[in-house]
Design a protein around this motif. Structure first.
Motif, PDB file in Angstrom:
ATOM      1  N   PHE A 171     -35.916  19.489 -36.342  1.00 12.28           N
ATOM      2  CA  PHE A 171     -37.363  19.639 -36.497  1.00 12.28           C
ATOM      3  C   PHE A 171     -37.780  19.647 -37.962  1.00 12.28           C
ATOM      4  N   LEU A 172     -36.904  20.124 -38.836  1.00  7.30           N
ATOM      5  CA  LEU A 172     -37.206  20.096 -40.261  1.00  7.30           C
ATOM      6  C   LEU A 172     -36.865  18.746 -40.886  1.00  7.30           C
ATOM      7  N   THR A 173     -35.842  18.091 -40.341  1.00  7.56           N
ATOM      8  CA  THR A 173     -35.387  16.827 -40.911  1.00  7.56           C
ATOM      9  C   THR A 173     -36.278  15.652 -40.525  1.00  7.56           C
ATOM     10  N   LEU A 174     -36.746  15.636 -39.291  1.00  2.36           N
ATOM     11  CA  LEU A 174     -37.498  14.487 -38.782  1.00  2.36           C
ATOM     12  C   LEU A 174     -38.723  14.139 -39.618  1.00  2.36           C
ATOM     13  N   PRO A 175     -39.549  15.108 -40.030  1.00  5.25           N
ATOM     14  CA  PRO A 175     -40.704  14.733 -40.880  1.00  5.25           C
ATOM     15  C   PRO A 175     -40.274  14.079 -42.193  1.00  5.25           C
ATOM     16  N   LEU A 176     -39.162  14.553 -42.767  1.00  8.32           N
ATOM     17  CA  LEU A 176     -38.672  13.955 -44.017  1.00  8.32           C
ATOM     18  C   LEU A 176     -38.180  12.531 -43.792  1.00  8.32           C
ATOM     19  N   LEU A 177     -37.528  12.295 -42.653  1.00 13.10           N
ATOM     20  CA  LEU A 177     -37.079  10.937 -42.334  1.00 13.10           C
ATOM     21  C   LEU A 177     -38.265  10.001 -42.171  1.00 13.10           C
ATOM     22  N   LEU A 178     -39.309  10.496 -41.513  1.00 12.05           N
ATOM     23  CA  LEU A 178     -40.501   9.677 -41.307  1.00 12.05           C
ATOM     24  C   LEU A 178     -41.201   9.368 -42.623  1.00 12.05           C
ATOM     25  N   MET A 179     -41.015  10.242 -43.607  1.00 12.13           N
ATOM     26  CA  MET A 179     -41.600  10.029 -44.935  1.00 12.13           C
ATOM     27  C   MET A 179     -40.734   9.117 -45.802  1.00 12.13           C
ATOM     28  N   GLY A 180     -39.563   8.718 -45.257  1.00 15.61           N
ATOM     29  CA  GLY A 180     -38.730   7.750 -45.952  1.00 15.61           C
ATOM     30  C   GLY A 180     -37.646   8.312 -46.834  1.00 15.61           C
ATOM     31  N   LYS A 182     -34.670   9.284 -45.958  1.00 13.58           N
ATOM     32  CA  LYS A 182     -33.370   8.788 -45.516  1.00 13.58           C
ATOM     33  C   LYS A 182     -32.310   9.891 -45.430  1.00 13.58           C
ATOM     34  N   SER A 183     -31.049   9.513 -45.705  1.00 16.71           N
ATOM     35  CA  SER A 183     -29.919  10.407 -45.455  1.00 16.71           C
ATOM     36  C   SER A 183     -29.910  11.642 -46.355  1.00 16.71           C
ATOM     37  N   ILE A 184     -30.518  11.558 -47.526  1.00 14.30           N
ATOM     38  CA  ILE A 184     -30.538  12.710 -48.434  1.00 14.30           C
ATOM     39  C   ILE A 184     -31.274  13.882 -47.792  1.00 14.30           C
ATOM     40  N   SER A 185     -32.297  13.588 -47.004  1.00 16.02           N
ATOM     41  CA  SER A 185     -33.044  14.664 -46.338  1.00 16.02           C
ATOM     42  C   SER A 185     -32.165  15.397 -45.327  1.00 16.02           C
ATOM     43  N   LEU A 186     -31.255  14.677 -44.659  1.00 21.11           N
ATOM     44  CA  LEU A 186     -30.364  15.298 -43.680  1.00 21.11           C
ATOM     45  C   LEU A 186     -29.524  16.390 -44.339  1.00 21.11           C
ATOM     46  N   VAL A 187     -28.938  16.066 -45.477  1.00 19.24           N
ATOM     47  CA  VAL A 187     -28.048  16.992 -46.167  1.00 19.24           C
ATOM     48  C   VAL A 187     -28.829  18.132 -46.811  1.00 19.24           C
ATOM     49  N   THR A 188     -30.021  17.845 -47.317  1.00 15.31           N
ATOM     50  CA  THR A 188     -30.840  18.883 -47.940  1.00 15.31           C
ATOM     51  C   THR A 188     -31.197  19.978 -46.944  1.00 15.31           C
ATOM     52  N   ILE A 189     -31.656  19.593 -45.769  1.00 18.29           N
ATOM     53  CA  ILE A 189     -32.032  20.567 -44.745  1.00 18.29           C
ATOM     54  C   ILE A 189     -30.812  21.355 -44.278  1.00 18.29           C
ATOM     55  N   THR A 190     -29.688  20.666 -44.086  1.00 17.29           N
ATOM     56  CA  THR A 190     -28.461  21.353 -43.671  1.00 17.29           C
ATOM     57  C   THR A 190     -28.058  22.412 -44.688  1.00 17.29           C
ATOM     58  N   THR A 191     -28.188  22.099 -45.972  1.00 19.47           N
ATOM     59  CA  THR A 191     -27.830  23.040 -47.030  1.00 19.47           C
ATOM     60  C   THR A 191     -28.753  24.254 -47.028  1.00 19.47           C
ATOM     61  N   VAL A 192     -30.042  24.032 -46.849  1.00 14.63           N
ATOM     62  CA  VAL A 192     -31.006  25.136 -46.792  1.00 14.63           C
ATOM     63  C   VAL A 192     -30.690  26.065 -45.622  1.00 14.63           C
ATOM     64  N   LEU A 193     -30.391  25.499 -44.470  1.00 15.67           N
ATOM     65  CA  LEU A 193     -30.066  26.307 -43.295  1.00 15.67           C
ATOM     66  C   LEU A 193     -28.751  27.053 -43.472  1.00 15.67           C
ATOM     67  N   THR A 194     -27.785  26.435 -44.158  1.00 20.91           N
ATOM     68  CA  THR A 194     -26.515  27.109 -44.429  1.00 20.91           C
ATOM     69  C   THR A 194     -26.720  28.332 -45.305  1.00 20.91           C
ATOM     70  N   LEU A 195     -27.567  28.199 -46.340  1.00 22.51           N
ATOM     71  CA  LEU A 195     -27.887  29.336 -47.202  1.00 22.51           C
ATOM     72  C   LEU A 195     -28.598  30.444 -46.418  1.00 22.51           C
ATOM     73  N   GLY A 196     -29.514  30.040 -45.535  1.00 20.10           N
ATOM     74  CA  GLY A 196     -30.227  31.012 -44.715  1.00 20.10           C
ATOM     75  C   GLY A 196     -29.283  31.787 -43.812  1.00 20.10           C
ATOM     76  N   LYS A 197     -28.342  31.084 -43.211  1.00 20.80           N
ATOM     77  CA  LYS A 197     -27.353  31.740 -42.335  1.00 20.80           C
ATOM     78  C   LYS A 197     -26.489  32.706 -43.135  1.00 20.80           C
ATOM     79  N   PHE A 198     -26.100  32.306 -44.326  1.00 20.52           N
ATOM     80  CA  PHE A 198     -25.270  33.145 -45.193  1.00 20.52           C
ATOM     81  C   PHE A 198     -25.980  34.465 -45.504  1.00 20.52           C
ATOM     82  N   ILE A 199     -27.239  34.389 -45.857  1.00 17.90           N
ATOM     83  CA  ILE A 199     -28.028  35.593 -46.191  1.00 17.90           C
ATOM     84  C   ILE A 199     -28.156  36.506 -44.964  1.00 17.90           C
TER      85      ILE A 199
END
Length: 506
Positions: A171-180, A182-199
């Motif tokens: 749900f966070l990645t899809l809007p970024l993909l639609l904005m163009g 690409k794959s960098i958005s996939l990894v960015t969102i995954t990293t943010v969620l990983t940090l959130g889980k860690f905290i």
């Protein structure tokens, strides 16, 4: 409370697994079309390379629960605190090493992939690798808190966090993909969620289950024992990494990003298939370790091994035989044109992996008995054979050849050799295990035959046809399994769940 946590863990595991798979099925085709075959292949290729840095954990994470159980049985709170201090120190050092190692990869990415990637693809791959390396470095210390939660059997919190990650990612990645982006958005969102889980893990462990750390008087004899125990888990991690990532790496070197993308689609189906099994067995890890540490009762271990294995097979057989019947058409409407070979890749991966999946609780039994060394050594040798076999097969048959090499070695190591080892050395009653599994086959074959007949009568020309035939197959499978497959214990579980649902509706 533990029993409730165990049941809740299983229920939430299935809910998370179900939602994750539904999201994957709905989200993946959208992602494939927004990214394109080359970009998706590039993303998968970089991921397969960076994932090798995960080996830097050296298997220490899998050792935590075993050594925690040893102190817990003795009610040694100080020993647990020192264990926590030792593990967090180790994983912080590993995180630092992963960043250094990842930096070396980033600076040499052009040398690694100059034959298979274009200049622009190398530039994108460099950014992806930087983000992935940082993400991986965070997961190392986070795994210590994850292990502590598992050891306390706090499955509700653990599964809810996993469920949130599963839902939020697309749900966070899809809007970024639609904005163009690409794959960098996939990894960015995954990293943010990983940090959130860690905290959140840190907060829960410190405030809710009172996780303590002691950094003084670390026992180096214990560290040596953990290292010896973990080393063979580390070998097994190398094997898993080779089996599930090396094919994409080889394809990236000899076939390019398009071949990687096709293989990745088949691999995605295999990943979904594997999650159907591992999400359930993981909640039994503390119980297995307790039995092994307390009585080491092989009859009791065999009973749990068989009970869990039957449930896993019931779920997996529905998917496996359904995919054999309808998989070609599913991939054509799911992934789109150009991914036809993904059907054969998926079959070559999921058919042989079915046996180790219904036996994955045996891995924890081996670790609890400290008998996992043999498996690790054998799998390591087999994995080397996989690489040597997959390279020539990839050059001749492309992505299908890569999957074939993995399948052949998996049959030899994961099925033939390991079943002998379970019986001869671990002392699990494999005749009893397989006797109980084979009792399920009449129901499986009856529903498979019905599916074949349905395909003869109904040609798959539309999604509606696919849904109709699929519903017929699933309905017959469930009915046949209940009537001819389930034993009295399993029928009791089903009847109990149905009764609860009916009571709530009243």
């Amino acid at each position: 409370m533990k029993i409730n946590q165990l049941k809740m863990g299983v229920v939430l595991s299935y809910i998370t697994m179900f939602i994750h798979n539904i999201i994957s099925i709905l989200y993946t085709p959208i992602m494939l079309r927004l990214l394109g075959k080359s970009e998706y292949g590039l993303y998968q290729l970089v991921f397969s390379v960076v994932s090798y840095l995960g080996l830097l954990s050296f298997g220490f994470g899998s050792a935590y629960v075993r050594f925690y159980s040893r102190y817990k049985v003795k009610n040694d709170e100080d020993g647990i605190a020192r264990l926590n201090g030792m593990f967090i120190t180790i994983f912080l050092i590993i995180a630092l090493i992963s960043i250094v190692s990842g930096s070396i990869l980033v600076f040499n990415i052009e040398t690694i992939f100059k034959q298979g990637l274009t200049g622009s693809e190398i530039d994108t791959a460099r950014i992806l690798m930087i983000l992935m390396v940082f993400n991986l470095a965070v997961t190392f210390p986070s795994s210590v808190f994850d292990s502590y939660v598992t050891a306390h059997e706090c499955y509700f919190f653990q599964r809810v966090i996993g469920l949130l990650q599963t839902v939020l990612n697309p749900f966070l990645t899809l809007p970024l993909l639609l904005m163009g982006y690409k794959s960098i958005s996939l990894v960015t969102i995954t990293t943010v969620l990983t940090l959130g889980k860690f905290i959140m893990n840190i907060y829960y462990c410190r405030k809710k289950i009172n996780m303590k750390f002691r950094f003084k008087n670390i026992q180096f004899s214990l560290l040596k024992e953990i290292w010896i125990f973990s080393f063979f888990i580390f070998l097994n991690m190398i094997v898993d990494q080779i089996n599930w990532s090396v094919d994409k790496f080889i394809l990236g070197m000899f076939g390019g990003t398009v071949a990687v993308a096709v293989y990745a689609v088949g691999g995605q189906i295999n990943s979904i298939y594997m999650s159907l099994s591992t999400s359930v067995s993981s909640v039994f890890i503390p119980r297995i370790n307790t039995i092994a540490a307390d009585s080491n009762d092989n009859r009791q271990l065999t009973d749990i091994f068989t009970r869990v294995g039957r449930i896993q097979f019931i779920v997996l057989a529905l998917i496996l035989f359904g995919f054999i019947l309808f998989g070609k058409y599913f991939i054509s409407i799911w992934a789109g044109n150009g991914y036809e070979h993904a059907y054969y890749v998926a079959l070559l991966l999921i058919i042989p992996v079915t046996v180790p999946l219904i036996q994955n609780l045996g891995i924890e039994i081996q670790r609890a008995k400290n008998m996992h060394k043999f498996r690790s050594v054998v799998y390591f040798i087999i994995a080397i054979g996989n690489v040597l076999l997959s390279i020539p097969l990839t050059k001749v048959y492309g992505e299908v050849g890569a999957a074939l090499g993995t399948a052949i070695t998996m049959i030899l190591g994961n099925i033939i050799i390991m079943n002998w080892y379970y019986q001869a050395r671990v002392k699990l009653d494999m005749k009893y295990f397989w006797g109980n599994i084979f009792k399920l086959f009449p129901a499986v074959l009856a529903s498979f035959g019905t599916g074949l007949i349905a395909l003869k009568l109904i040609t798959l020309n539309s999604v509606i046809d696919f849904v109709i035939v699929g519903c017929i197959y699933v309905s017959v499978y469930l009915i046949c399994m209940y009537l001819f497959g389930l034993n009295s214990y399993e029928k009791g579980l089903v009847n109990g769940m149905i009764s609860k649902v009916l009571r709530r509706r009243r």
